[in-house]
Design an enzyme around this catalytic site. Structure first.
Site, PDB file in Angstrom:
ATOM      1  N   HIS A 127       0.921   6.289  -2.205  1.00 31.11           N
ATOM      2  CA  HIS A 127       0.000   5.159  -2.260  1.00 31.11           C
ATOM      3  C   HIS A 127      -0.470   5.097  -3.708  1.00 31.11           C
ATOM      4  O   HIS A 127      -0.946   6.083  -4.239  1.00 31.11           O
ATOM      5  CB  HIS A 127      -1.221   5.527  -1.411  1.00 31.11           C
ATOM      6  CG  HIS A 127      -1.492   4.654  -0.251  1.00 31.11           C
ATOM      7  ND1 HIS A 127      -0.709   4.635   0.864  1.00 31.11           N
ATOM      8  CD2 HIS A 127      -2.510   3.793  -0.007  1.00 31.11           C
ATOM      9  CE1 HIS A 127      -1.251   3.799   1.755  1.00 31.11           C
ATOM     10  NE2 HIS A 127      -2.338   3.265   1.242  1.00 31.11           N
ATOM     11  N   ASP A 137      -5.792  -2.602  -2.928  1.00 25.51           N
ATOM     12  CA  ASP A 137      -4.940  -1.656  -3.641  1.00 25.51           C
ATOM     13  C   ASP A 137      -4.382  -2.302  -4.911  1.00 25.51           C
ATOM     14  O   ASP A 137      -4.338  -1.688  -5.977  1.00 25.51           O
ATOM     15  CB  ASP A 137      -3.774  -1.201  -2.753  1.00 25.51           C
ATOM     16  CG  ASP A 137      -4.246  -0.662  -1.407  1.00 25.51           C
ATOM     17  OD1 ASP A 137      -5.174  -1.244  -0.823  1.00 25.51           O
ATOM     18  OD2 ASP A 137      -3.683   0.333  -0.924  1.00 25.51           O
ATOM     19  N   ASP A 173       0.837  -1.207   0.000  1.00 30.86           N
ATOM     20  CA  ASP A 173       0.000   0.000   0.000  1.00 30.86           C
ATOM     21  C   ASP A 173       0.865   1.247   0.000  1.00 30.86           C
ATOM     22  O   ASP A 173       0.560   2.226  -0.671  1.00 30.86           O
ATOM     23  CB  ASP A 173      -0.951   0.004   1.201  1.00 30.86           C
ATOM     24  CG  ASP A 173      -0.229  -0.142   2.534  1.00 30.86           C
ATOM     25  OD1 ASP A 173       0.893  -0.681   2.556  1.00 30.86           O
ATOM     26  OD2 ASP A 173      -0.790   0.278   3.560  1.00 30.86           O
ATOM     27  N   ARG A 199       5.117   4.337   6.225  1.00 30.06           N
ATOM     28  CA  ARG A 199       4.679   4.199   7.615  1.00 30.06           C
ATOM     29  C   ARG A 199       4.778   2.736   8.054  1.00 30.06           C
ATOM     30  O   ARG A 199       5.160   1.863   7.267  1.00 30.06           O
ATOM     31  CB  ARG A 199       3.257   4.732   7.771  1.00 30.06           C
ATOM     32  CG  ARG A 199       2.199   3.921   7.054  1.00 30.06           C
ATOM     33  CD  ARG A 199       0.817   4.527   7.292  1.00 30.06           C
ATOM     34  NE  ARG A 199      -0.197   3.787   6.579  1.00 30.06           N
ATOM     35  CZ  ARG A 199      -1.153   4.339   5.841  1.00 30.06           C
ATOM     36  NH1 ARG A 199      -1.227   5.643   5.711  1.00 30.06           N
ATOM     37  NH2 ARG A 199      -2.050   3.578   5.244  1.00 30.06           N
ATOM     38  N   GLU A 204      -2.312   9.033  -0.881  1.00 29.51           N
ATOM     39  CA  GLU A 204      -3.287   8.042  -0.413  1.00 29.51           C
ATOM     40  C   GLU A 204      -4.711   8.583  -0.469  1.00 29.51           C
ATOM     41  O   GLU A 204      -5.647   7.862  -0.768  1.00 29.51           O
ATOM     42  CB  GLU A 204      -2.960   7.670   1.035  1.00 29.51           C
ATOM     43  CG  GLU A 204      -3.954   6.729   1.690  1.00 29.51           C
ATOM     44  CD  GLU A 204      -3.508   6.280   3.064  1.00 29.51           C
ATOM     45  OE1 GLU A 204      -2.734   7.020   3.717  1.00 29.51           O
ATOM     46  OE2 GLU A 204      -3.925   5.200   3.488  1.00 29.51           O
ATOM     47  N   GLU A 264       3.407   0.050   7.950  1.00 29.47           N
ATOM     48  CA  GLU A 264       2.350  -0.728   7.320  1.00 29.47           C
ATOM     49  C   GLU A 264       2.992  -1.566   6.214  1.00 29.47           C
ATOM     50  O   GLU A 264       3.318  -2.702   6.437  1.00 29.47           O
ATOM     51  CB  GLU A 264       1.254   0.201   6.791  1.00 29.47           C
ATOM     52  CG  GLU A 264       0.079  -0.558   6.253  1.00 29.47           C
ATOM     53  CD  GLU A 264      -1.261   0.044   6.633  1.00 29.47           C
ATOM     54  OE1 GLU A 264      -1.319   1.102   7.252  1.00 29.47           O
ATOM     55  OE2 GLU A 264      -2.274  -0.601   6.292  1.00 29.47           O
ATOM     56  N   TRP A 284     -11.503  -6.108  -2.078  1.00 25.54           N
ATOM     57  CA  TRP A 284     -10.164  -6.456  -1.594  1.00 25.54           C
ATOM     58  C   TRP A 284      -9.869  -7.910  -1.977  1.00 25.54           C
ATOM     59  O   TRP A 284      -9.025  -8.175  -2.833  1.00 25.54           O
ATOM     60  CB  TRP A 284     -10.050  -6.212  -0.077  1.00 25.54           C
ATOM     61  CG  TRP A 284      -9.493  -4.861   0.210  1.00 25.54           C
ATOM     62  CD1 TRP A 284      -8.267  -4.579   0.726  1.00 25.54           C
ATOM     63  CD2 TRP A 284     -10.121  -3.580  -0.032  1.00 25.54           C
ATOM     64  NE1 TRP A 284      -8.092  -3.206   0.808  1.00 25.54           N
ATOM     65  CE2 TRP A 284      -9.203  -2.583   0.352  1.00 25.54           C
ATOM     66  CE3 TRP A 284     -11.337  -3.181  -0.544  1.00 25.54           C
ATOM     67  CZ2 TRP A 284      -9.483  -1.229   0.248  1.00 25.54           C
ATOM     68  CZ3 TRP A 284     -11.627  -1.825  -0.644  1.00 25.54           C
ATOM     69  CH2 TRP A 284     -10.706  -0.879  -0.259  1.00 25.54           C
TER      70      TRP A 284
HETATM   71  C1  BGC Z   1      -4.051   0.726   3.733  1.00 27.18           C
HETATM   72  C2  BGC Z   1      -4.877   0.714   2.488  1.00 27.18           C
HETATM   73  C3  BGC Z   1      -5.758  -0.466   2.576  1.00 27.18           C
HETATM   74  C4  BGC Z   1      -6.701  -0.139   3.682  1.00 27.18           C
HETATM   75  C5  BGC Z   1      -7.824  -1.068   3.864  1.00 27.18           C
HETATM   76  C6  BGC Z   1      -4.963   0.950   4.874  1.00 27.18           C
HETATM   77  O1  BGC Z   1      -4.319   0.959   6.066  1.00 27.18           O
HETATM   78  O2  BGC Z   1      -3.041   1.657   3.682  1.00 27.18           O
HETATM   79  O3  BGC Z   1      -4.309   1.097   1.365  1.00 27.18           O
HETATM   80  O4  BGC Z   1      -6.342  -0.907   1.424  1.00 27.18           O
HETATM   81  O5  BGC Z   1      -6.013   0.040   4.886  1.00 27.18           O
HETATM   82  O6  BGC Z   1      -8.907  -0.360   4.149  1.00 27.18           O
END
Ligand code: BGC
Length: 735
Positions: A632, A339, A326, A330, A611, A332, A396
């Site tokens: 993003h 995505d 994503d 950060r 994002e 993550e 998703w």
């Molecule tokens: C991510 C997104 C992801 C989403 C899901 C986020 O934390 O960065 O890109 O698809 O969560 O809702």
């Protein structure tokens, strides 16, 4: 604190000249191997990121050239990586508690005899200058602790400890179809402030190499940030708990050059503190990503759209690192399925992502839940600890269907369908069995988790009043999946299943209409995304389409010609407008410069895709720091429309892999010329058009073994034309 990186080594004797030698090597964690003082291979973050519970790739290197008769040494440095370092916000040691190395060096002497060196209890280990190394936190290196020529023969490893020989964890060792991560390019800073904040001019994923002249014991603190505060200091709040900081402690003496090994950051700005006034540092940005080769070029007469294309490409570069992530900055950096499916069509234009997706879908199969559900993120190890771990929810988990189909279309690659079909079927069965009621997916009366809604849409993500309902999104994607399944089954020769999926598709469409579409053509919630999905996936009865289209147009105009879609609706909105007689409005959205729009970030200096539409606005400043990445790729999904409709280069689903190219330029807006070039599996295909005073001048390139159809745009006189391989020119007079 994270753990110091272990160094391991073994010295060995070769009794004669070597004819051939190969090193087969992998790790749980990361490794960089050396033989006789030389780095083996150029892969960064080897062996890569897979579902380490199921399989891990190994690498094979021809190392004959670095071996010699007599004394030799082999060694490796190990990093925590995804295996035991910090992963997203879940802390360390997610898969295992320490990195492990597995290697086998096979030697064939010139006389035909063989020798084998394997990782066993005869190896020795020591810690060294790498005090900490973590993908998310950063790396700390103390040059005073350097080990000297530790991977060379004759090195005194007397003080090193014996390694700990671990039991075989029984994980399958495999080759991978994915290109490795490499150092792809270098970036020189464009400016540096008096406070030592370097601007690299581009937000990207990677790290910096520093060259420093400072006294022994000085520690540089190297902080990374995507954007700056108004006062010029790095804005790091949006990195959440990612420290994204490297430390380098100088050994002293002449210039010292250092680059971290087992970390990456997402950044444009680098602040270096810790130097005395007379000391100096230079930095160079090192861009890292999976080595997916560039394949596409889009350009046009509109400079801001060219910058948008640039930003899309850099969003892709920054996030195609082992898995489609994503964001790179950060805490993550996960393989979010939503995505990836939103962006994959655009990705296939910009770069050759075929092997990359083969691998990611292989990991997806490894992570597919026993019930057939597909998690929100791939790889997954129950990271999320909620529904998302066995069901990513609408738009998703549907990556399981959309991604293999897209790879098939863009590369004519049937094997991806063969490899993935069983997983696709299991996923469809899961939805039918556990996620749908009366063909409505995520039916609120069920206990199903409804997913993330139209994530980051300006009218809310599905929990707010007025947002696109989650069951609407769910059912729309379920219908889309069934349609793709029917086509997939057909390609694979499963006629009966193809028909069954077609029947299923019909039932889902009926259910969608019953629940979400009025006979006249109003779609529930009235959001842009609800109309976009309904129209794009063919869910609105023919006679009701004009109303639906008019409502979508009304919604856009009501917002002063602005977009309001989230991740889910964004990829299709311009296609829907174009397909329904509103090309002019599609161009107004594309060329819109005020918030919210694709060009608003561009106007505000973005070098990657944000994002959120409102990542930064003049009146509110930065958005919520908990969810505000500036890199993003999802909204970059508009890239596919620029290739397919602005320039006009598309694939025919009946002859995938660009065996039959559809040239379908749709000039509009303020654009005077556009071009797209694509290195297809058959060679380069290209189109360029220019609007002249009296005509549309078009140049086409069709690769050998392909053929093409040209579909003229409205406003010009011309028929549908077909072309064989070669370069062609046509001029269409204005009507
Ligand atoms: C991510 C997104 C992801 C989403 C899901 C986020 O934390 O960065 O890109 O698809 O969560 O809702």
């Amino acid at each position: 604190m994270t753990a110091p990186a272990p160094y391991v080594r073994k010295a060995f004797h070769l009794k004669g000249p070597v004819q051939s030698a190969s090193l087969v090597i992998t790790a749980l964690g990361l490794y960089e191997a050396e033989i006789n003082g030389q780095r083996v291979g150029d892969q960064v973050f080897a062996p890569g990121w897979t579902d380490y519970l199921k399989r891990v790739p190994y690498q094979r290197h021809d190392v004959a050239a670095v071996l010699r008769q007599g004394e030799n040494a082999i060694g490796a440095i190990l990093g925590d990586g995804w295996y035991c370092g910090n992963l997203a916000w879940k802390g360390r040691q997610i898969y295992g508690d320490r990195p492990m190395l597995l290697a086998k060096l096979e030697i064939v002497y010139e006389n035909g005899e063989r020798a084998v060196i394997v990782t066993d209890s005869t190896w020795k280990t020591s810690t060294g200058p790498i005090l900490e190394s973590d993908l998310i936190m950063g790396e700390a290196y103390d040059a005073r602790l350097e080990l000297g020529p530790w991977s060379e023969p004759g090195y005194n490893d007397f003080a090193w400890q014996p390694v700990c020989e671990m039991a075989d964890p029984g994980i399958a060792l495999v080759t991978t179809p994915a290109p490795p991560v490499r150092r792809i390019e270098e970036i020189a800073p464009v400016s540096v402030s008096p406070a030592h904040v370097f601007d690299l001019g581009q937000n990207f994923c990677g790290r910096v190499r520093v060259t420093v002249r400072a006294k022994r014991g000085s520690t540089l603190v190297i902080r990374h940030a995507e954007v700056l505060n108004p006062n010029g200091t790095p804005y790091t709040e949006n990195l959440r708990e990612a420290r994204a900081t490297d430390y380098y402690t100088c050994g002293g003496g002449e210039a010292e050059t250092w680059e971290p090994r087992f970390t990456f950051h997402g950044f444009r700005y680098v602040e270096v503190v810790g130097l005395e006034p007379e000391e100096s540092v230079e930095i160079t940005g090192i861009v890292l990503h999976s080595d997916t080769k560039p394949t596409g070029v889009f350009a046009c007469s509109h400079p801001l759209l060219n910058q948008l294309q640039h930003n899309i490409v850099w969003g892709q570069k920054s996030n195609f690192l082992e898995v489609p992530t994503d964001c790179p900055q950060r805490n993550e950096r996960l393989g979010w399925t939503g995505d990836a499916q939103v962006f994959i069509r655009t990705a296939c234009f910009n770069m050759d992502v075929r092997g990359f997706f083969h691998k990611w879908l292989e990991v997806m199969r490894d992570c597919q839940h026993p019930n057939g559900g597909v998690p929100s993120v791939i790889p997954d190890k129950n990271f999320l600890g909620w529904w998302g771990s066995d069901d990513g929810g609408p738009a998703w988990s549907d990556a399981a269907i959309i991604c293999p189909w897209t790879i098939y279309l863009c590369y004519g690659d049937r094997t991806i369908l063969e490899e993935h079909y069983e997983a696709m079927r299991r996923y469809m069965d899961f939805m039918a069995r556990e996620r749908c009621k009366g063909f409505i997916r995520s039916h609120p009366e069920g206990d199903a988790w409804g997913g993330y809604g139209d994530w980051l849409a300006l009218d809310g993500s599905g929990v707010l009043e007025g947002a696109t309902p989650k069951d609407l999104i769910g059912t729309a994607f379920y219908a889309y999946d069934a349609a793709i399944m029917s086509k997939t089954a057909k390609v694979l020769g499963f006629e009966k299943e193809s028909q069954e999926y077609e029947v299923l598709h019909g039932k889902i469409v009926e259910a969608f209409r019953r629940r979400f579409v009025t006979p006249e053509g109003l779609v529930a919630s009235g959001t842009q995304t609800s109309y976009v999905l309904g129209l794009n996936f063919g869910l609105i009865p023919e006679d009701a389409r004009p109303t639906a289209v008019a409502e979508l147009v009304r919604n856009i105009e009501k917002r002063g010609c602005h977009i309001g879609t989230g991740f889910v609706g964004t990829p299709y909105i311009l296609d829907v407008l174009e397909a329904n007689g509103h090309l002019d409005l599609a161009y107004k959205l594309l060329e819109q410069e005020t918030f919210p729009s694709w060009l608003f970030p561009v106007k505000n200096g973005a070098t990657t895709i944000w994002e959120r539409w409102d990542g930064w606005t003049p009146d509110k400043g930065f958005q919520d720091k908990g969810m505000n990445s500036f890199n993003h790729y999802a909204y970059g999904a508009v890239g596919a429309w620029m290739y397919r409709s602005v320039a006009g280069l598309d694939v025919d689903p009946e002859e995938p892999g660009y065996r039959h190219i559809i040239f379908r330029p749709r000039p509009g807006g303020s654009i005077g010329w556009a071009e797209a070039r694509l290195n297809t599996p058959l060679g380069e295909a290209a189109i360029r058009w220019d609007i002249t005073d009296e005509a549309l001048a078009v140049q086409l390139t069709v690769p050998a073994a392909a053929h093409a159809t040209f579909l003229p745009p409205a406003g010009y006189v011309g028929d549908e034309l077909t072309f064989g391989p070669g370069d062609h020119r046509i001029a269409l007079p204005r009507v």
